[in-house]
Design an enzyme around this catalytic site. Structure first.
Site, mmCIF file in Angstrom:
data_model
loop_
_atom_site.group_PDB
_atom_site.id
_atom_site.type_symbol
_atom_site.label_atom_id
_atom_site.label_comp_id
_atom_site.label_asym_id
_atom_site.label_seq_id
_atom_site.Cartn_x
_atom_site.Cartn_y
_atom_site.Cartn_z
ATOM 1 C CG HIS A 1 -2.011 0.945 1.282
ATOM 2 N ND1 HIS A 1 -2.327 1.770 0.246
ATOM 3 C CD2 HIS A 1 -2.878 1.285 2.287
ATOM 4 C CE1 HIS A 1 -3.326 2.563 0.591
ATOM 5 N NE2 HIS A 1 -3.676 2.300 1.843
ATOM 6 C CG HIS B 1 -4.011 1.405 -8.746
ATOM 7 N ND1 HIS B 1 -5.335 1.321 -8.382
ATOM 8 C CD2 HIS B 1 -3.408 2.171 -7.815
ATOM 9 C CE1 HIS B 1 -5.511 2.028 -7.275
ATOM 10 N NE2 HIS B 1 -4.354 2.541 -6.904
ATOM 11 C CG ASP C 1 3.406 4.605 -4.589
ATOM 12 O OD1 ASP C 1 3.419 5.693 -4.006
ATOM 13 O OD2 ASP C 1 2.732 3.633 -4.214
HETATM 14 N N1 ACO Z 1 4.690 -5.778 -12.637
HETATM 15 C C1 ACO Z 1 4.533 -6.886 -13.377
HETATM 16 N N2 ACO Z 1 3.367 -7.539 -13.495
HETATM 17 C C2 ACO Z 1 2.335 -7.071 -12.813
HETATM 18 C C3 ACO Z 1 2.423 -5.914 -12.004
HETATM 19 C C4 ACO Z 1 3.663 -5.262 -11.942
HETATM 20 N N3 ACO Z 1 3.818 -4.162 -11.204
HETATM 21 N N4 ACO Z 1 1.225 -5.655 -11.426
HETATM 22 C C5 ACO Z 1 0.405 -6.618 -11.859
HETATM 23 N N5 ACO Z 1 1.059 -7.472 -12.706
HETATM 24 C C6 ACO Z 1 0.509 -8.601 -13.427
HETATM 25 C C7 ACO Z 1 0.266 -9.776 -12.499
HETATM 26 O O1 ACO Z 1 1.374 -10.610 -12.420
HETATM 27 C C8 ACO Z 1 -0.935 -10.415 -13.139
HETATM 28 O O2 ACO Z 1 -0.472 -11.127 -14.266
HETATM 29 P P1 ACO Z 1 -1.125 -12.548 -14.650
HETATM 30 O O3 ACO Z 1 -2.542 -12.219 -15.032
HETATM 31 O O4 ACO Z 1 -0.290 -13.073 -15.763
HETATM 32 O O5 ACO Z 1 -1.049 -13.396 -13.411
HETATM 33 C C9 ACO Z 1 -1.742 -9.243 -13.669
HETATM 34 O O6 ACO Z 1 -0.780 -8.205 -13.894
HETATM 35 C C10 ACO Z 1 -2.821 -8.751 -12.701
HETATM 36 O O7 ACO Z 1 -2.191 -8.435 -11.443
HETATM 37 P P2 ACO Z 1 -2.863 -8.603 -10.013
HETATM 38 O O8 ACO Z 1 -1.812 -8.972 -9.019
HETATM 39 O O9 ACO Z 1 -4.088 -9.440 -10.108
HETATM 40 O O10 ACO Z 1 -3.341 -7.115 -9.705
HETATM 41 P P3 ACO Z 1 -3.846 -6.591 -8.299
HETATM 42 O O11 ACO Z 1 -4.943 -5.655 -8.607
HETATM 43 O O12 ACO Z 1 -4.150 -7.677 -7.323
HETATM 44 O O13 ACO Z 1 -2.560 -5.830 -7.754
HETATM 45 C C11 ACO Z 1 -0.982 -4.142 -7.286
HETATM 46 C C12 ACO Z 1 -2.405 -4.468 -7.784
HETATM 47 C C13 ACO Z 1 -0.763 -4.762 -5.898
HETATM 48 C C14 ACO Z 1 -0.842 -2.618 -7.153
HETATM 49 C C15 ACO Z 1 0.041 -4.694 -8.321
HETATM 50 O O14 ACO Z 1 -0.168 -4.084 -9.582
HETATM 51 C C16 ACO Z 1 1.484 -4.501 -7.861
HETATM 52 O O15 ACO Z 1 1.997 -5.324 -7.138
HETATM 53 N N6 ACO Z 1 2.142 -3.393 -8.324
HETATM 54 C C17 ACO Z 1 3.481 -3.093 -7.879
HETATM 55 C C18 ACO Z 1 3.432 -2.479 -6.473
HETATM 56 C C19 ACO Z 1 2.926 -1.055 -6.499
HETATM 57 O O16 ACO Z 1 3.344 -0.232 -7.321
HETATM 58 N N7 ACO Z 1 2.014 -0.745 -5.568
HETATM 59 C C20 ACO Z 1 1.475 0.619 -5.411
HETATM 60 C C21 ACO Z 1 -0.001 0.665 -5.655
HETATM 61 S S1 ACO Z 1 -0.608 2.293 -5.614
HETATM 62 C C22 ACO Z 1 -0.787 2.666 -3.974
HETATM 63 O O17 ACO Z 1 -1.100 1.880 -3.132
HETATM 64 C C23 ACO Z 1 -0.635 4.073 -3.602
#
Ligand code: ACO
Length: 426
Positions: free
Chosen positions: A267, A306, A362
């Site tokens: 988060h 996101h 971020d």
């Molecule tokens: N890099 C690479 N692949 C990604 C990323 C990423 N940053 N984010 C999602 N994916 C991929 C996943 O592996 C998944 O692929 P698949 O379908 O082949 O399995 C697909 O995209 C969907 O991802 P989910 O994990 O289902 O997305 P979710 O909505 O649960 O997660 C999150 C959202 C946690 C923000 C995720 O995108 C992430 O981990 N990002 C990096 C961390 C980050 O930047 N967090 C800040 C969020 S903004 C905030 O809180 C202010």
């Protein structure tokens, strides 16, 4: 109107053949109708992907189109023309303040920035010398409830205002105090002649000069970053605030819980991870190999993706725009070029395109904070200062809605009833 055009859904329980037609209102359906048709059958939705926990009039977020509005005002206009304290007022009251309301609000916030001396001497100085400022902030916000026991009277709007005011005023003081204590520097008292953001910079950086004079570009950038973080509807920490508040805990305890939720790397901690990632990549030449490793599932591109945005996060665009202005003052963050190239490559890559992965807020904030010389363990603390008005607006809205205590159901998948087995027979 034909059947297909009706704004309703029909749910049929095939066990009994009974149906119910439920209107779709404001993009949601009322779960009570489901409950009447099928008592004891619950929606299983871990992570709340398709569950709306409340109605709200505060923040409108359209993740498919990359739109964010506070009380109807586009985030781009607020970042351009407003101030953080004005945005706080807007979130809390629903309207922009007139001159008198603005003067009163700014005055009230400015004159509540001081902290009880016991809080500094006995409480903050009691932490271990290298305590993480975020851990200190969580504890300090909770401790404020013991200094203001009248905060428990949550039904009185005047009393609520007082506590809201204190939390917005004192969070930067506690945050700066946590930082100064973590590096062994004496605490700097608030300077009521300075604006909200200027005062925070003064409490962070003042050394021996009689008055700290922050660079106007940096204090403006900080103010904009606080505006961008001020609310984001039902994210993890805001939902925590509403859930804890629904038990009628006082606002300090609820805000401490929300701050704790923000502490997690999924988060509020992601901007720090972005800096680690950029440092690990180290140079342009290593970018393709890094992208390949992400695509192979060996890690994530931090600052991308996101839960709600499936388009470019509008906040990221604004942050990126401000980065140049900050770097003109501070000198360019050497990691910026790697970030820009990484973004360019990722936005062209089929893996990221097909999953709608764009930069989130971020991706660039850490670079600005770092250029402004904030240590990485303060990044989430800065986020907490910005998010405080959002948490409090939701806390207040939930109380005004007369919301019930938050109490989800579960789908039990454990053992059936069985008899206790004495130790000797196990
Ligand atoms: N890099 C690479 N692949 C990604 C990323 C990423 N940053 N984010 C999602 N994916 C991929 C996943 O592996 C998944 O692929 P698949 O379908 O082949 O399995 C697909 O995209 C969907 O991802 P989910 O994990 O289902 O997305 P979710 O909505 O649960 O997660 C999150 C959202 C946690 C923000 C995720 O995108 C992430 O981990 N990002 C990096 C961390 C980050 O930047 N967090 C800040 C969020 S903004 C905030 O809180 C202010």
């Amino acid at each position: 109107m034909s059947d297909t055009a009706r704004e309703t859904v029909t749910i049929t329980d095939n066990r009994t053949g009974k149906s119910v037609e439920v209107p779709i209102k404001d993009g949601g359906v009322d779960a009570k109708e489901w409950g009447k048709l099928m008592p004891g059958v619950w929606f299983l939705d871990p992570g709340f992907s398709v569950t709306a926990s409340t109605e709200s009039t505060i923040t409108d977020l359209d993740g498919l189109n990359g739109i964010l509005r506070y009380r109807g005002y586009p985030i781009e206009q607020l970042a351009e023309s407003s101030t953080f304290l004005e945005v706080c007022y807007l979130l809390l009251n629903g309207e922009l303040p007139n001159q008198k309301q603005s003067d009163d609000w700014v005055h009230d916030v400015t004159y509540h920035t001081f902290i009880h001396e016991n809080m500094r001497k006995r409480f903050m100085e009691g932490f271990h010398h290298d305590a993480h400022p975020m851990g200190m902030l969580v504890s300090a916000i909770a401790a404020l409830s013991t200094f203001y026991p009248e905060a428990k009277d949550i039904d009185d709007p005047d009393n609520r205002y007082k506590q809201i005011n204190r939390l917005i005023s004192k969070t930067p003081t506690l945050a700066a105090m946590a930082y100064r204590s973590s590096i062994g520097m004496p605490f700097v008292y608030p300077d009521n002649e300075l604006s909200y953001s200027e005062n925070f910079l003064s409490m962070m950086w003042k050394v021996a000069e009689p008055t700290y004079e922050p660079d106007p570009v940096l204090s403006k950038a900080l103010d904009v970053l606080l505006i961008l973080h001020a609310d984001h509807e039902q994210n993890c920490s805001t939902t925590t605030m509403r859930v804890v508040g629904s038990s009628h805990a006082d606002p300090y305890s609820s805000a401490a819980a929300a701050t704790a939720a923000l502490y997690g790397p999924r988060h509020g901690g992601a901007n720090e991870q972005v800096i680690h990632m950029l440092r690990d990549i180290g140079s342009y030449d290593n970018i393709p190999a890094f992208i390949d490793s992400v695509k192979a599932g060996e890690g994530r591109l931090m600052g991308f993706g996101h839960r709600v945005y499936k388009a470019y996060d509008p906040r990221a665009r604004i942050v990126k725009g401000h980065a140049d202005k900050v770097f003109e003052v501070t000198g360019k963050n050497p990691l910026l070029d790697i970030a820009l190239k990484l973004e360019e490559i990722a936005l062209e890559d089929e893996y990221f395109k097909s999953r709608n992965l764009y930069p989130n807020v971020d991706f660039y904030t850490g670079l600005i904070y770092q250029a402004m010389e904030f240590p990485m363990n303060m990044f989430t603390v800065l986020f907490s200062i910005g998010r405080m008005p959002g948490w409090l607006s939701h806390w207040q809205e939930a109380l005004e809605q007369g919301s019930r205590i938050s109490r989800p159901r579960q789908v039990y998948t454990g053992e059936g009833a069985r008899d206790y087995v004495p130790m000797s027979e196990r």
